[in-house]
Motif scaffolding. Structure first.
Motif, short mmCIF file in Angstrom:
data_model
loop_
_atom_site.label_atom_id
_atom_site.label_comp_id
_atom_site.label_asym_id
_atom_site.label_seq_id
_atom_site.Cartn_x
_atom_site.Cartn_y
_atom_site.Cartn_z
N ALA B 41 -18.79 19.10 17.08
CA ALA B 41 -19.07 18.22 18.22
C ALA B 41 -18.48 16.83 17.96
O ALA B 41 -17.88 16.22 18.84
CB ALA B 41 -20.58 18.14 18.46
N LEU B 42 -18.65 16.34 16.72
CA LEU B 42 -18.08 15.05 16.36
C LEU B 42 -16.56 15.07 16.53
O LEU B 42 -15.96 14.13 17.06
CB LEU B 42 -18.42 14.70 14.90
CG LEU B 42 -19.84 14.21 14.61
CD1 LEU B 42 -20.12 14.21 13.11
CD2 LEU B 42 -20.06 12.80 15.19
N GLU B 43 -15.93 16.17 16.09
CA GLU B 43 -14.48 16.26 16.18
C GLU B 43 -14.03 16.18 17.64
O GLU B 43 -13.11 15.42 17.98
CB GLU B 43 -13.99 17.57 15.53
CG GLU B 43 -12.50 17.85 15.67
CD GLU B 43 -11.61 16.78 15.05
OE1 GLU B 43 -12.02 16.17 14.04
OE2 GLU B 43 -10.51 16.53 15.60
N LEU B 44 -14.70 16.92 18.55
CA LEU B 44 -14.31 16.86 19.96
C LEU B 44 -14.49 15.45 20.52
O LEU B 44 -13.66 14.96 21.27
CB LEU B 44 -15.11 17.87 20.79
CG LEU B 44 -14.80 19.36 20.59
CD1 LEU B 44 -15.50 20.19 21.66
CD2 LEU B 44 -13.30 19.63 20.62
N VAL B 144 -19.38 25.55 24.04
CA VAL B 144 -18.06 25.03 24.41
C VAL B 144 -17.15 25.04 23.18
O VAL B 144 -17.54 24.60 22.11
CB VAL B 144 -18.20 23.59 24.96
CG1 VAL B 144 -16.85 22.92 25.08
CG2 VAL B 144 -18.93 23.62 26.30
N ASP B 145 -15.93 25.61 23.34
CA ASP B 145 -14.99 25.58 22.22
C ASP B 145 -13.78 24.71 22.50
O ASP B 145 -12.93 24.52 21.65
CB ASP B 145 -14.58 26.99 21.79
CG ASP B 145 -13.86 27.76 22.89
OD1 ASP B 145 -13.68 27.20 23.99
OD2 ASP B 145 -13.48 28.92 22.65
N ASN B 146 -13.68 24.17 23.73
CA ASN B 146 -12.53 23.33 24.04
C ASN B 146 -12.82 22.43 25.25
O ASN B 146 -13.44 22.87 26.21
CB ASN B 146 -11.32 24.22 24.35
CG ASN B 146 -10.05 23.42 24.51
OD1 ASN B 146 -9.89 22.37 23.88
ND2 ASN B 146 -9.17 23.88 25.37
N ILE B 147 -12.40 21.17 25.14
CA ILE B 147 -12.44 20.28 26.30
C ILE B 147 -11.02 20.19 26.82
O ILE B 147 -10.12 19.76 26.10
CB ILE B 147 -12.97 18.88 25.91
CG1 ILE B 147 -14.42 18.99 25.44
CG2 ILE B 147 -12.85 17.91 27.09
CD1 ILE B 147 -15.03 17.66 24.98
N VAL B 183 -9.89 23.87 15.92
CA VAL B 183 -9.33 23.07 14.82
C VAL B 183 -10.43 22.74 13.82
O VAL B 183 -11.62 22.77 14.15
CB VAL B 183 -8.71 21.75 15.32
CG1 VAL B 183 -7.52 22.03 16.21
CG2 VAL B 183 -9.75 20.91 16.05
N ALA B 184 -10.03 22.42 12.59
CA ALA B 184 -11.01 22.04 11.58
C ALA B 184 -11.42 20.59 11.81
O ALA B 184 -10.56 19.75 12.06
CB ALA B 184 -10.40 22.20 10.19
N PRO B 185 -12.73 20.29 11.76
CA PRO B 185 -13.17 18.91 11.93
C PRO B 185 -12.53 18.00 10.86
O PRO B 185 -12.30 18.45 9.74
CB PRO B 185 -14.68 18.99 11.73
CG PRO B 185 -15.04 20.40 11.95
CD PRO B 185 -13.85 21.21 11.55
#
Ligand SMILES: Cc1cc2nc3c(=O)[nH]c(=O)nc-3n(C[C@H](O)[C@H](O)[C@H](O)COP(=O)(O)OP(=O)(O)OC[C@H]3O[C@@H](n4cnc5c(N)ncnc54)[C@H](O)[C@@H]3O)c2cc1C
Ligand SMILES: Cc1cc2nc3c(=O)[nH]c(=O)nc-3n(C[C@H](O)[C@H](O)[C@H](O)COP(=O)(O)OP(=O)(O)OC[C@H]3O[C@@H](n4cnc5c(N)ncnc54)[C@H](O)[C@@H]3O)c2cc1C
Lengths: 394, 263
Positions: B41-44, B144-147, B183-185
């Motif tokens: 979540a932080l990565e997104l 959710v896996d992508n925005i 993707v990896a965070p």
């Protein structure tokens, strides 16, 4: 607010140490003490037989819920077809209702669902409440929350069971918050407490390393999502059901208006229903790859069964993801499960240990899979499976 | 754009081992980590910061040492962090947890998007996100896996479900729960931490009074469910290990299989 131990009363039995899911109780000398990182979850209070675990949480009064009756299931349908978990829940609901002397009800929201009522009746529903509307054809959690909350408020069930499907696990918490009701996630066992007549809900937590039993004493309905593949459907002969068609009015709340489904993609391959197979032959890392899986396939064919795999086998690409068994895959309970080259990690066992018979083939005699197997062979699967095929004349 | 990311400190359950003799958990020496879905979540959120200068605030409820996960979030590039810590928060079920986090978000006030992990690896309920969405009256998308994009006050996302996946459009403000991104965070970096530390208010600490909550709606007292007991999963059958050479073992096995009418 917190939890502490009265060292006068503590007899050093360590039950609280075992009960603590956070490892927040330790022994100091021959007495237990609560450590700083305690979350006051309360597991130790129930575990202590000396009444030595104290808390300043005031015992709350349990409200009178006698106007809430019935064990209800929130059924799930898609394209005119019931999700199998709905029938599993009805099977469990029948047992709970029998123990409580209550009736089984079902709520089914959706579109193109009227034809499903006879099936629901056959599998145990005495009262069937259909909420059919075109606006419910495409599933949206905000709309479903509105519709189901209204029905639950009207019928006031004592217990409400929901399948722990991807839909159920996003709808149930929202619904529970709306209904001001407690909710237990992803249960694998349900029973009625013989004294209090409340629902005891048992579920895996900490990635399957801990089982926790949860009670919802202070709200109704007692709500639980239940893992698919765990409960048993139960057909009952000649049962009559009352069918109620509920008029659906979709309210225009901001949340309902704010969400739109742009595209729904169904991946047909995800449809494999492993839990309908009588025999499953599963492979893990120990198969060593595609060659090993060829053997698994042959053996499965010989038994007229299905092929499955561990998460490692899926990650390696030896078996497709819809055939993964375990906590993050499917829960299965075939007549016979043959585990080949599988160590038996707790997350894998969670999906297969309720099989009627289990055979394990592994070259490591210490592999945990043997602890859930009826029959085990210690050895190299590349020798054992070909020998099985030969002896079965395949 | 203003984003709030909810992160939880959890024991690393992938490291947890069973004691071979007693069957009990060995938890000594297990690290505390940022819940894996929350790192995603932080990565997104930080990708949105990279793309459109979003301002990202990380919020965690937990004991004082949960400050570690907020430092890590600042190290990854978050702009601000809030630690919710108070004895009164302890023992919360997801009902009380979502009340507490919901009130903290109301106090932050100005936000367009809330990101949570789908599921915490300790409590494992996946209930907190949807319950906060309901508390705040927001639309929600789970798993959710992508925005895909954020445009004209709307966010487009893809999310997985049992059947396949869906593309959804939600009007902001909205809440997403995140899992299995592609993707990896990113890793925390010292430089980010120092930058964040330069601003006075890097990690704020709030208690029950700060978020305007009554003790009766918090923690164990405010919960609707209770943990009655916990125990180790039972392994119920003792495996019978067959003996002999390979043909003997196989023939004995197939004999048992036939006896049980499985062939
Ligand atoms: C949150 C979480 C969720 C998870 N969900 C799942 C899940 O749903 N399903 C799942 O399966 N896993 C899941 N896992 C992973 C799980 O923890 C294990 O890592 C995994 O199950 C191990 O797979 P394996 O048995 O194939 O591999 P390993 O553990 O590597 O075991 C391989 C076994 O093969 C044996 N072997 C090797 N060579 C041979 C040979 N020639 N003949 C016979 N035996 C041989 C070895 O002795 C060993 O026991 C999850 C993990 C986490 C953290
Ligand atoms: C063994 C055990 C079983 C439990 N079973 C239940 C149950 O069935 N029902 C129930 O209501 N409660 C249950 N609880 C209590 C529950 O674990 C807590 O309410 C917890 O605070 C939130 O639930 P979770 O850990 O399941 O998180 P999830 O709901 O799985 O978390 C989803 C996301 O919400 C956010 N989030 C969650 N907690 C925090 C936090 N403290 N700070 C910041 N963000 C956060 C994160 O983004 C996280 O990824 C259980 C607790 C234990 C110890």
């Amino acid at each position: 607010m917190g939890v502490w131990i009265d060292s006068e009363l503590c007899n050093g039995c360590k039950r609280c140490l075992k009960a603590c899911p956070y490892d927040a109780v330790a022994m100091r000398g021959d007495k237990a003490v609560i450590l700083e990182h305690c979350t006051a979850c309360g597991a130790c209070i129930e575990a202590c037989r000396q009444d030595a675990v104290k808390t300043d949480v005031v015992a709350r009064e349990i409200p009178d819920f006698s106007d809430h009756r019935g064990v209800w299931v929130l059924a799930e349908a898609q394209g005119g077809e019931l999700n199998p978990v709905s029938l599993e829940l009805l099977g469990e609901a029948q047992e709970l209702a029998r123990t409580l002397g209550q009736k089984v009800g079902v709520i089914l929201p959706g579109w193109d669902i009227a034809g499903l009522a006879p099936t629901l009746a056959r599998f145990g529903a005495a009262k069937i409440c259909l909420a059919e509307d075109k606006a419910l054809a495409t599933y949206r959690v905000e709309i479903y929350t509105e519709i189901v909350a209204e029905l639950v408020a009207e019928y006031k069930p004592d217990i409400l069971l929901i399948g722990a499907t991807s839909r159920g696990r996003e709808l149930a918490p929202r619904l529970a918050r709306r209904l001001k009701a407690g909710l237990t996630a992803d249960c694998t066992m349900l029973e009625i407490d013989p004294d209090e007549k409340i629902l005891l809900q048992t579920r895996p937590a900490f990635g399957g390393n801990v089982m926790a039993t949860i009670a919802s004493r202070y709200s109704r309905p007692q709500m639980a999502t239940v893992r698919p593949g765990v409960m048993q459907p139960c057909e009952c002969e000649g049962s009559q059901a009352e069918i109620i068609n509920h008029l659906v009015k979709v309210p225009e709340t901001p949340a309902v208006a704010a969400a739109k489904v742009l595209e729904v993609v169904r991946e047909a391959k995800r449809k494999v229903r492993l839990n309908e197979a009588k025999v499953i032959v599963a492979g893990g890392r120990g198969t060593g790859g595609e060659m090993g899986f060829k053997l698994i396939e042959k053996l499965a064919e010989g038994f007229g069964g299905e092929v499955a795999g561990t998460r490692i086998a899926v990650e390696e690409g030896w078996v497709p993801v819809e055939r993964q068994v375990g906590q993050t895959g499917q829960a299965v309970r075939p007549e016979l499960y043959i585990a080949c080259g599988i160590s038996g990690a707790v997350q894998h066992r969670a999906g297969m240990q309720d099989s009627r018979y289990i055979i394990a083939i592994n070259k490591d005699p210490g592999a945990p899979i043997f602890s859930v197997a009826d029959w085990g062979i210690v050895g190299d699967l590349h020798q054992i499976i070909p020998e099985m095929l030969t002896q079965m004349a395949l | 754009m203003k984003i709030v990311v909810l992160i939880k400190q959890v024991p690393d359950t992938t490291e947890v081992k069973l004691d071979k003799k007693t069957g009990n958990l060995i938890r000594e020496g297990v690290d505390s980590i940022v819940n894996p879905d929350d790192r995603q979540a932080l990565e997104l959120a930080l990708q949105l910061k990279d793309d459109c200068q979003a301002m990202v605030t990380a919020v965690s409820m937990g004991p004082p040492q949960a400050v570690d996960v907020l430092s890590e979030a600042l190290g990854m590039g978050c702009d601000a962090a809030v630690l919710l810590t108070d004895r009164a928060f302890a023992g919360a079920d997801t009902w009380a947890t979502s009340t507490t986090l919901g009130k903290a978000i109301e106090k932050i006030g100005d936000f367009d998007l809330i990101l949570c992990g789908y599921q915490a690896i300790d409590g494992d309920t996946a209930q907190t996100g949807p319950q906060i969405a309901e508390y705040l009256g927001l639309p929600q998308a789970c798993y959710v896996d992508n925005i895909e994009n954020v445009e004209a006050g709307k966010i487009t996302v893809t999310r997985r479900n049992d059947e396949g996946y869906e593309r959804l459009s939600l009007t902001l403000p909205a809440l997403l729960t995140v899992s299995k991104i592609t993707v990896a965070p990113r890793y925390p970096m010292m430089g980010n931490l120092i930058d964040a530390g330069c601003e006075d208010a890097a990690i704020q600490i709030w208690n029950a009074v700060d978020i305007g909550a009554l003790n009766s709606e918090l923690g164990m007292e405010g919960s609707l469910t209770q943990v009655v007991k916990t125990f180790s999963p039972k392994t119920k059958r003792a495996g019978e290990l067959l003996e002999g050479d390979v043909p003997e073992m196989v023939s004995e096995l197939l004999g048992k299989v036939r006896q049980a009418h499985l062939i």
